[in-house]
Design a protein around this motif. Structure first.
Motif, short mmCIF file in Angstrom:
data_model
loop_
_atom_site.label_atom_id
_atom_site.label_comp_id
_atom_site.label_asym_id
_atom_site.label_seq_id
_atom_site.Cartn_x
_atom_site.Cartn_y
_atom_site.Cartn_z
N ILE A 247 0.84 -1.21 0.00
CA ILE A 247 0.00 0.00 0.00
C ILE A 247 0.87 1.25 0.00
CG2 ILE A 247 -1.62 1.35 1.40
CD1 ILE A 247 -2.83 -1.36 2.30
N THR A 250 2.61 1.60 -3.61
CA THR A 250 1.74 2.12 -4.68
C THR A 250 1.30 3.55 -4.40
OG1 THR A 250 -0.11 1.00 -3.56
CG2 THR A 250 0.89 -0.14 -5.42
N THR A 251 1.04 3.86 -3.12
CA THR A 251 0.64 5.22 -2.77
C THR A 251 1.71 6.23 -3.16
OG1 THR A 251 -0.63 4.41 -0.88
CG2 THR A 251 -0.08 6.73 -0.88
N PRO A 316 -7.67 7.01 -3.12
CA PRO A 316 -7.28 6.62 -4.48
C PRO A 316 -8.34 6.91 -5.54
CG PRO A 316 -7.66 4.68 -3.10
CD PRO A 316 -7.64 5.86 -2.20
N ASN A 352 -5.75 10.03 4.52
CA ASN A 352 -4.98 8.85 4.17
C ASN A 352 -3.90 8.54 5.19
OD1 ASN A 352 -4.37 6.74 2.09
ND2 ASN A 352 -2.40 7.77 2.11
N ARG A 356 -3.90 5.19 7.50
CA ARG A 356 -2.73 4.32 7.34
C ARG A 356 -2.06 4.05 8.69
NH1 ARG A 356 0.34 7.09 3.57
NH2 ARG A 356 1.82 7.81 5.16
N ILE A 415 -3.22 2.95 -9.55
CA ILE A 415 -4.31 3.14 -8.59
C ILE A 415 -5.19 1.89 -8.51
CG2 ILE A 415 -6.50 4.37 -8.25
CD1 ILE A 415 -5.08 6.93 -9.03
N TRP A 418 -3.40 -0.37 -6.27
CA TRP A 418 -3.48 0.23 -4.93
C TRP A 418 -4.83 -0.07 -4.28
CZ3 TRP A 418 -3.48 6.30 -4.41
CH2 TRP A 418 -3.50 6.67 -3.07
N THR A 419 -5.91 0.06 -5.05
CA THR A 419 -7.25 -0.21 -4.54
C THR A 419 -7.40 -1.66 -4.10
OG1 THR A 419 -8.16 1.50 -5.99
CG2 THR A 419 -9.71 -0.10 -5.08
N ASN A 422 -5.60 -2.15 -0.86
CA ASN A 422 -6.36 -1.57 0.24
C ASN A 422 -7.46 -2.50 0.73
OD1 ASN A 422 -4.96 0.82 0.54
ND2 ASN A 422 -6.26 1.98 -0.83
#
Length: 836
Positions: A247, A250-251, A316, A352, A356, A415, A418-419, A422
């Motif tokens: 995470i 990618t973020t 995202p 975020n 996190r 993204i 990333w999703t 998550n």
């Protein structure tokens, strides 16, 4: 007086509990004093680099930072092994204070290499100090506290960013960068004072806790010792930590690509030098002002309202739409670039970042301090380096005019990954919270069933007792055991003793049926084969059946006490016959015998034969406390075929209440899907006198068979009914107390406990039962952290409408807040019923 006035104002924004306001204020100040200098440094970093090297060389800056951060993490890890956390943080603040003073001097020399070094140093500044801040937050707060307070604590950083950015925006056009750096150094020096206050507060609390838990001091000592290799291995071995690293990766890749898009557009549309620094200052001030308000007013509310999973998706998805917009418009306008960067910056440093950090809280202290260094420092900058490599490839593959669109497509693809991470991470988070909760006790009936066979133990006792009363009963009990293949050598030894010798034996040995000799071998030999063969032959004879019927008719006419044993023998014998044997018709008379012992044997035989005409008679016995257990055992043996009949009795309001109360337990022992369906249906309209029995029966069915399905709508409706009753009980007790009525407060408390347990049993029917049991047990008897993790589990498992109702009655809040929640919930539930 000033303090007392400040707290109510803050309480309108954040929900403080006793003792929290002071430490939260120092955390707020600490975050403010490290972010304000950074947001003075950051615009200077961007402006000086773009002015001298241009946006084409931004990937070089990203890559250099990524390469050097590995050495920084390794060095930081070694320091953490040698230094206490207090010394490490204070030393870090002092180091960066001296570094700022050094760069003040370097900028005065106007050397060309200074912007490159300053860029890398500024990134290290942010990574190290912010990581240390959040590690300290994780030290102090559990998940429930963090969800409630993180909005306020994090807003200190946003406020610092606003003031630092405004300072640069106002002074960059008229003053040299070096003056701004001196201001940043002065502010950072104050952070040392704030962090010392936090450590003093933490030390006092730890001393108090160590009196109750001597392992905490040792635990804290071991988690300080972290090496880089340990941090890497800890992260690599854990699925959850790998997801957190993914995470973060990618973020930051997305953020790096967006940062290039923004800087590229700004470099084309804004003049360089001090104007560029001023633009960055005002831009940062605007975005962080939004982030500050968002963090202070909305972050905690969003996290508490929508949970971890939905909150993780919020950031995202917004960037996805913004990146698509900048890809379409490109350099034609600066507006899309400002929008995407503003959303990236404001949400990254508010919502975020907060959510996190929450993901780290359930991790054990040892794992947390190892993995957080690796993820928040190394992976953070490695992601920037990987983003730089992606940028190089895209810039090398596409002309400058179309590269910005290619970057947007890359952002959209990352993204999507990333999703997915998550979603996986939020599921693993819920599983990790579950692991924090221990099952404190098992159901009593389940433990008894697992530890001993009650029916067989009773048969052994009856056999022993009958030996000196009736040789016929004794023989039939033996035949019973033979048919069940339960006449083991150990049981043979036991029942061969005289009755008084058995009474002196250890009950534990009897129940466990251990492979242990119970005494010297008996001289009496028991031949199972001979006994089984002889009894079976006798039972099959027509003449025996006729004689037994005549014999039973005769002994039924004799009501003297002397004939009681004969009637007991008859009742037992009928159970060994065929259900259609002529003598079996006499079982109904024996079920009505004056002797309790005769009726017990008759009910046992009725359960064996399963003749439907005996069902009403057995059900009628449920009203007698002495016979209820035997009647229930007999009815259970009929199995699923009497489910409908039992449900009719349950639904019949004219039936005796004791009978109706016993029925749910029998249906629970039958345990079929049909039984569960009938009970669920009856629960919808069940009066309070029967609700507890039906709920307990459904809970037993779920415990025995996890595959049984329950109607969610019916169960949820009953949950809301129980919650409503709980609210009414609480408010009613307060009204009685306020009115001066002298009633037993213990009765109200007992009723609340029953209703709460009913609610969690019902939750276990439509959510994982083990999770709901753990949550209930830890809420009831757990420590502060256990209660927090129990609530966090419910927060991540329950649907929103159910969660809101449950939290209104189980969360630990002041009495005034509980009253407000209960009244609001009663209004909502009553309104919903009227609509229906």
């Amino acid at each position: 007086m000033a303090s007392s006035r400040r707290r109510p104002v803050l309480s309108r924004v954040v929900e403080f509990k006793p003792g929290e306001a002071a430490v939260c204020s120092f955390f707020f100040l600490y975050f403010f004093l490290i972010t304000a200098p950074y947001y003075v440094i950051k615009p200077i970093r961007n402006a000086s680099y773009l002015d001298q090297l241009g946006d084409e060389r931004l990937p070089l800056a990203y890559f250099l930072t990524a390469v050097l951060i590995g050495f920084i993490v390794s060095f930081h890890s070694r320091l953490q092994i040698r230094l206490s956390r207090r010394t490490l943080i204070v030393s870090s603040l002092l180091f960066f204070f001296l570094s700022i003073c050094l760069f003040w001097w370097l900028f005065l020399q106007e050397w060309s290499w200074v912007p490159v070094v300053f860029w890398v140093w500024a990134n290290i500044f942010a990574i190290v100090l912010v990581t240390q801040f959040w590690m300290l937050v994780n030290d102090v707060f559990n998940p429930r506290e963090a969800k409630r307070l993180i909005g306020f604590i994090g807003s200190g950083g946003q406020l610092g960013a606003i003031l630092g950015s405004l300072l640069v925006g106002a002074l960059a056009r008229t003053r040299a960068f070096s003056v701004l750096l001196l201001i940043a150094a002065a502010v950072l020096a104050l952070a040392i004072l704030a962090v010392l206050r936090i450590f003093n507060w933490q030390k006092k609390r730890q001393l108090a806790e160590e009196k109750e838990d001597t392992t905490k001091k040792e635990r804290a000592r071991t988690t300080d010792k972290v090496g880089f290799r340990d941090a890497l291995e800890t992260t690599r071995k854990s699925v959850y930590l790998r997801l957190l690293a993914g995470i973060m990766l990618t973020t930051l890749i997305v953020s790096t690509l967006i940062d290039w898009q923004f800087n590229s557009v700004v470099d084309k549309r804004v003049a360089g030098g001090s104007s560029l620094a001023s633009f960055f200052g005002y831009f940062n001030a605007g975005t962080m002002a939004f982030a500050f308000l968002f963090q202070l007013l909305l972050t905690s509310q969003i996290i508490r309202r929508f949970g971890i999973r939905m909150t993780l998706l919020f950031y995202p998805l917004i960037l996805l739409f913004c990146s698509a917009g900048i890809g379409i418009i490109a350099y034609a306008s600066i507006v899309p670039a400002i929008l995407i960067k503003a959303n990236d910056k404001s949400l990254a440093y508010s919502l975020n970042q907060s959510v996190r950090e929450l993901l780290y809280i359930p991790i054990s202290p040892e794992q947390k301090y190892k993995s957080k260094i690796f993820i928040d420092m190394f992976v953070n900058r490695f992601a920037k380096g990987l983003g730089a490599v992606i940028l190089w490839l895209l810039l090398a593959s596409f002309p400058k005019t179309t590269a910005i669109r290619a970057v947007s497509l890359a952002v959209i693809g990352i993204i999507a990954i990333w999703t997915y991470l998550n979603l996986r991470g939020s599921r693993e988070y819920a599983n990790l919270v579950k692991e924090k909760l221990e099952l404190k006790w098992e159901r009593g009936d389940k433990l008894v069933a697992e530890k001993m066979d009650i029916d067989f133990t009773r048969l052994v006792f009856d056999t022993v007792e009958s030996k000196n009363r009736s040789s016929v009963l004794y023989a039939m009990h033996l035949f019973d055991m033979i048919q069940q293949d339960r006449l083991t050598p150990e049981v043979k030894k036991l029942i061969s003793y005289k009755a008084d010798e058995v009474r002196a034996a250890s009950l534990g040995t009897l129940f466990e049926q251990a492979e242990i000799g119970l005494g010297p071998a008996s001289q009496e030999e028991l031949s199972e084969d001979v006994l089984k063969k002889e009894v079976a032959e006798i039972m099959a004879l027509d003449v025996y059946q006729s004689l037994m019927k005549t014999h039973i008719e005769k002994i039924l006419e004799d009501k003297t006490e002397a004939s009681t044993i004969a009637r007991m023998e008859a009742a037992k014998a009928i159970g060994l016959m065929d259900p259609y044997a002529p003598a079996a018709e006499k079982l109904a008379d024996l079920l009505e015998d004056d002797s309790i012992e005769v009726r017990r044997y008759a009910m046992e035989s009725a359960g064996r034969l399963k003749r439907r005409e005996n069902i009403p008679n057995l059900i009628s016995k449920l009203k007698n406390p002495v016979l209820r257990e035997d009647a229930s055992n007999a009815l259970v043996k009929f199995g699923p075929k009497i489910t409908g009949t039992l449900t009719d009795y349950l639904a019949d309001q004219a039936e005796i209440l004791e009978v109706r109360r016993a029925v749910p337990g029998i249906l629970a022992r039958i345990g079929t899907q049909e039984a569960a369906d009938f009970l669920s249906w009856e629960l919808g309209g069940a009066e309070s006198d029967l609700a507890a029995e039906i709920i307990d029966a459904l809970d037993k069915i779920r415990t025995e068979d996890a595959h049984i399905c329950f109607s969610q709508s019916m169960i949820k409706a009953r949950i809301f009914t129980e919650v409503k009753s709980l609210c009414q009980n609480f408010l009613g007790a307060l009204e009685e107390e306020a009115g001066g009525e002298k009633k037993d407060a213990g009765l109200h408390e007992k009723r609340r406990a029953e209703l709460t347990w009913n609610i969690f049993k019902l939750l276990g029917l439509i959510y994982p039962q083990q999770d709901m049991v753990k949550a209930y047990q830890n809420l009831k008897t757990g420590t502060k952290d256990s209660v927090a993790y129990a609530l966090e589990l419910l927060d991540n498992v329950l649907e929103k409408d159910v969660r809101d109702a449950i939290f209104a009655v189980v969360e630990d809040v002041p009495a005034e807040e509980r009253i407000r929640r209960c009244r609001a919930l009663l209004d909502t539930l009553s309104g919903g019923r009227r609509k229906e």
